[in-house]
Design a protein around this motif. Sequence first.
Motif, PDB file in Angstrom:
ATOM      1  N   TRP A  66       1.073  -1.186   0.131  1.00 38.56           N
ATOM      2  CA  TRP A  66      -0.029   0.037  -0.209  1.00 38.56           C
ATOM      3  C   TRP A  66       0.995   1.376  -0.162  1.00 38.56           C
ATOM      4  CZ3 TRP A  66      -5.410   0.802   1.598  1.00 38.56           C
ATOM      5  CH2 TRP A  66      -6.247  -0.550   1.476  1.00 38.56           C
ATOM      6  N   GLY A  67       0.487   2.423  -0.624  1.00 37.42           N
ATOM      7  CA  GLY A  67       1.088   3.725  -0.693  1.00 37.42           C
ATOM      8  C   GLY A  67       0.264   4.873  -0.166  1.00 37.42           C
ATOM      9  N   LEU A  68       0.741   5.681   0.354  1.00 37.72           N
ATOM     10  CA  LEU A  68      -0.019   6.702   0.693  1.00 37.72           C
ATOM     11  C   LEU A  68       0.755   8.262   0.369  1.00 37.72           C
ATOM     12  CD1 LEU A  68      -0.663   6.308   4.641  1.00 37.72           C
ATOM     13  CD2 LEU A  68      -2.312   5.811   2.646  1.00 37.72           C
ATOM     14  N   PHE A  69       0.093   9.029  -0.079  1.00 36.31           N
ATOM     15  CA  PHE A  69       0.377  10.533  -0.360  1.00 36.31           C
ATOM     16  C   PHE A  69      -0.478  11.587   0.108  1.00 36.31           C
ATOM     17  CE2 PHE A  69       1.373  14.513  -2.367  1.00 36.31           C
ATOM     18  CZ  PHE A  69       2.824  14.604  -2.569  1.00 36.31           C
ATOM     19  N   ILE A  70      -0.176  11.969   1.541  1.00 38.95           N
ATOM     20  CA  ILE A  70      -1.371  12.618   2.316  1.00 38.95           C
ATOM     21  C   ILE A  70      -0.688  14.085   2.566  1.00 38.95           C
ATOM     22  CG2 ILE A  70      -2.942  13.033   4.111  1.00 38.95           C
ATOM     23  CD1 ILE A  70      -3.529  10.391   2.336  1.00 38.95           C
ATOM     24  N   ASP A  71      -1.107  15.112   1.663  1.00 33.43           N
ATOM     25  CA  ASP A  71      -0.386  16.434   1.778  1.00 33.43           C
ATOM     26  C   ASP A  71      -1.519  17.498   2.479  1.00 33.43           C
ATOM     27  OD1 ASP A  71      -2.257  17.913   0.238  1.00 33.43           O
ATOM     28  OD2 ASP A  71      -0.940  17.157  -1.392  1.00 33.43           O
ATOM     29  N   SER A  72      -0.639  18.647   3.072  1.00 33.08           N
ATOM     30  CA  SER A  72      -1.518  19.430   3.786  1.00 33.08           C
ATOM     31  C   SER A  72      -2.178  20.628   3.034  1.00 33.08           C
ATOM     32  CB  SER A  72      -0.851  19.914   5.013  1.00 33.08           C
ATOM     33  OG  SER A  72       0.434  20.580   4.641  1.00 33.08           O
ATOM     34  N   CYS A  73      -1.955  20.525   1.600  1.00 32.69           N
ATOM     35  CA  CYS A  73      -2.485  21.621   0.785  1.00 32.69           C
ATOM     36  C   CYS A  73      -4.196  21.540   0.926  1.00 32.69           C
ATOM     37  CB  CYS A  73      -2.249  21.397  -0.592  1.00 32.69           C
ATOM     38  SG  CYS A  73      -0.296  20.992  -0.969  1.00 32.69           S
ATOM     39  N   PHE A  74      -4.427  22.912   0.704  1.00 37.39           N
ATOM     40  CA  PHE A  74      -5.871  23.034   0.805  1.00 37.39           C
ATOM     41  C   PHE A  74      -6.408  23.304  -0.728  1.00 37.39           C
ATOM     42  CE2 PHE A  74      -9.688  26.172   0.609  1.00 37.39           C
ATOM     43  CZ  PHE A  74     -10.406  25.577   1.486  1.00 37.39           C
ATOM     44  N   THR A  75      -6.869  21.803  -1.084  1.00 39.22           N
ATOM     45  CA  THR A  75      -7.316  21.696  -2.709  1.00 39.22           C
ATOM     46  C   THR A  75      -7.908  20.271  -2.537  1.00 39.22           C
ATOM     47  OG1 THR A  75      -6.070  21.247  -4.714  1.00 39.22           O
ATOM     48  CG2 THR A  75      -4.845  20.117  -2.956  1.00 39.22           C
ATOM     49  N   HIS A  76      -8.315  20.003  -3.928  1.00 40.48           N
ATOM     50  CA  HIS A  76      -9.161  18.860  -3.998  1.00 40.48           C
ATOM     51  C   HIS A  76      -9.013  18.169  -5.613  1.00 40.48           C
ATOM     52  CE1 HIS A  76     -12.747  16.265  -4.017  1.00 40.48           C
ATOM     53  NE2 HIS A  76     -13.073  16.728  -4.889  1.00 40.48           N
ATOM     54  N   CYS A  77      -9.148  17.052  -5.693  1.00 39.42           N
ATOM     55  CA  CYS A  77      -8.755  16.545  -6.974  1.00 39.42           C
ATOM     56  C   CYS A  77      -7.474  16.500  -7.641  1.00 39.42           C
ATOM     57  CB  CYS A  77      -9.768  16.919  -7.968  1.00 39.42           C
ATOM     58  SG  CYS A  77     -11.452  16.278  -7.757  1.00 39.42           S
ATOM     59  N   GLN A  78      -6.436  16.490  -6.907  1.00 35.80           N
ATOM     60  CA  GLN A  78      -5.314  16.624  -7.138  1.00 35.80           C
ATOM     61  C   GLN A  78      -4.505  15.644  -8.293  1.00 35.80           C
ATOM     62  OE1 GLN A  78      -2.312  17.897  -3.912  1.00 35.80           O
ATOM     63  NE2 GLN A  78      -3.510  16.840  -2.839  1.00 35.80           N
ATOM     64  N   SER A  79      -5.091  14.567  -8.363  1.00 39.40           N
ATOM     65  CA  SER A  79      -4.538  13.532  -9.386  1.00 39.40           C
ATOM     66  C   SER A  79      -5.009  13.689 -10.692  1.00 39.40           C
ATOM     67  CB  SER A  79      -5.055  12.115  -8.632  1.00 39.40           C
ATOM     68  OG  SER A  79      -6.555  12.036  -8.807  1.00 39.40           O
ATOM     69  N   ILE A  80      -5.971  14.488 -11.137  1.00 39.40           N
ATOM     70  CA  ILE A  80      -6.352  14.635 -12.242  1.00 39.40           C
ATOM     71  C   ILE A  80      -5.714  15.697 -13.107  1.00 39.40           C
ATOM     72  CG2 ILE A  80      -8.524  13.399 -12.169  1.00 39.40           C
ATOM     73  CD1 ILE A  80      -9.964  16.023 -11.685  1.00 39.40           C
ATOM     74  N   PHE A  81      -5.008  16.697 -12.162  1.00 45.57           N
ATOM     75  CA  PHE A  81      -4.578  17.928 -12.730  1.00 45.57           C
ATOM     76  C   PHE A  81      -3.172  17.707 -13.104  1.00 45.57           C
ATOM     77  CE2 PHE A  81      -8.627  19.283 -10.901  1.00 45.57           C
ATOM     78  CZ  PHE A  81      -9.222  20.095 -12.108  1.00 45.57           C
ATOM     79  N   GLY A  82      -2.554  18.063 -14.203  1.00 40.08           N
ATOM     80  CA  GLY A  82      -0.936  18.337 -14.301  1.00 40.08           C
ATOM     81  C   GLY A  82      -0.370  18.991 -13.337  1.00 40.08           C
ATOM     82  N   LEU A  83      -0.901  20.099 -13.228  1.00 41.93           N
ATOM     83  CA  LEU A  83      -0.389  21.281 -12.308  1.00 41.93           C
ATOM     84  C   LEU A  83       0.108  20.577 -10.803  1.00 41.93           C
ATOM     85  CD1 LEU A  83       0.107  24.303 -12.264  1.00 41.93           C
ATOM     86  CD2 LEU A  83      -1.973  24.495 -11.313  1.00 41.93           C
ATOM     87  N   SER A  84      -0.855  19.771 -10.326  1.00 41.17           N
ATOM     88  CA  SER A  84      -0.760  19.293  -9.198  1.00 41.17           C
ATOM     89  C   SER A  84      -0.009  17.769  -9.048  1.00 41.17           C
ATOM     90  CB  SER A  84      -2.055  19.228  -8.168  1.00 41.17           C
ATOM     91  OG  SER A  84      -2.900  18.574  -8.905  1.00 41.17           O
ATOM     92  N   TRP A  85      -0.029  17.226 -10.142  1.00 40.00           N
ATOM     93  CA  TRP A  85       0.347  15.767 -10.275  1.00 40.00           C
ATOM     94  C   TRP A  85       1.995  15.952 -10.499  1.00 40.00           C
ATOM     95  CZ3 TRP A  85      -1.298  11.027  -9.104  1.00 40.00           C
ATOM     96  CH2 TRP A  85      -0.445  10.141  -9.852  1.00 40.00           C
ATOM     97  N   ASN A  86       2.306  16.516 -11.415  1.00 42.67           N
ATOM     98  CA  ASN A  86       3.744  16.740 -11.956  1.00 42.67           C
ATOM     99  C   ASN A  86       4.099  18.026 -12.560  1.00 42.67           C
ATOM    100  OD1 ASN A  86       6.204  15.607 -11.869  1.00 42.67           O
ATOM    101  ND2 ASN A  86       6.125  14.369 -13.859  1.00 42.67           N
ATOM    102  N   SER A  87       4.413  18.980 -12.071  1.00 40.00           N
ATOM    103  CA  SER A  87       4.758  20.252 -12.528  1.00 40.00           C
ATOM    104  C   SER A  87       5.810  20.950 -11.505  1.00 40.00           C
ATOM    105  CB  SER A  87       3.628  21.233 -12.776  1.00 40.00           C
ATOM    106  OG  SER A  87       3.280  21.868 -11.720  1.00 40.00           O
ATOM    107  N   ALA A  88       6.290  21.895 -11.975  1.00 39.85           N
ATOM    108  CA  ALA A  88       7.495  22.662 -11.291  1.00 39.85           C
ATOM    109  C   ALA A  88       6.653  23.116  -9.949  1.00 39.85           C
ATOM    110  CB  ALA A  88       7.742  23.924 -11.956  1.00 39.85           C
ATOM    111  N   ILE A  89       5.200  23.370  -9.993  1.00 36.98           N
ATOM    112  CA  ILE A  89       4.488  23.745  -8.719  1.00 36.98           C
ATOM    113  C   ILE A  89       3.936  23.031  -8.063  1.00 36.98           C
ATOM    114  CG2 ILE A  89       4.711  26.400  -9.633  1.00 36.98           C
ATOM    115  CD1 ILE A  89       1.728  25.948  -9.887  1.00 36.98           C
ATOM    116  N   SER A  90       4.105  21.453  -8.134  1.00 36.20           N
ATOM    117  CA  SER A  90       3.436  20.392  -7.690  1.00 36.20           C
ATOM    118  C   SER A  90       3.778  20.225  -6.166  1.00 36.20           C
ATOM    119  CB  SER A  90       3.659  19.105  -8.351  1.00 36.20           C
ATOM    120  OG  SER A  90       3.430  19.069  -9.723  1.00 36.20           O
TER     121      SER A  90
END
Length: 132
Positions: A66-90
């Motif tokens: 099992w794996g976990l990635f639990i951040d403390s960002c005030f956001t929703h649906c991170q996995s469907i947006f490249g901006l939060s998934w894998n970018s310079a500002i992820s």
Amino acid sequence: MFILNSGYDSWQIRNVLVPDPSDPDKSWLSCKDDMSNCNSTQVEVFDGFMDTMVDALKVVEDKEDWGLFIDSCFTHCQSIFGLSWNSAISPRLGNKTIAEVVGDWYHGRSQGVKEIDCEYPCNPTCNSLLPT
């Protein structure tokens, strides 16, 4: 199985933790839209929400597959947006983006990937450009 979530999921905060009908005097309105507008009592409520979620996930602590990635960002649906998934500002945990951590878990480059962030507002990689 991999669990990806924000400990301060903006949708859950707006619709489950503090839905509009439970806030008739609108004291949570500006806080629900932007956590930097929250007072210390409101942040304590959100920290309790994250703590409860993290405690509930302790059942997978010893599960190597099992794996976990639990951040403390005030956001929703991170996995469907490249901006939060894998970018310079992820958002990053352990200096890795969500995509890097999930990739490590999926390809077996790391056993038991469990990345859990500290309480808000500790993570400087969380930013206002993420989807809310």
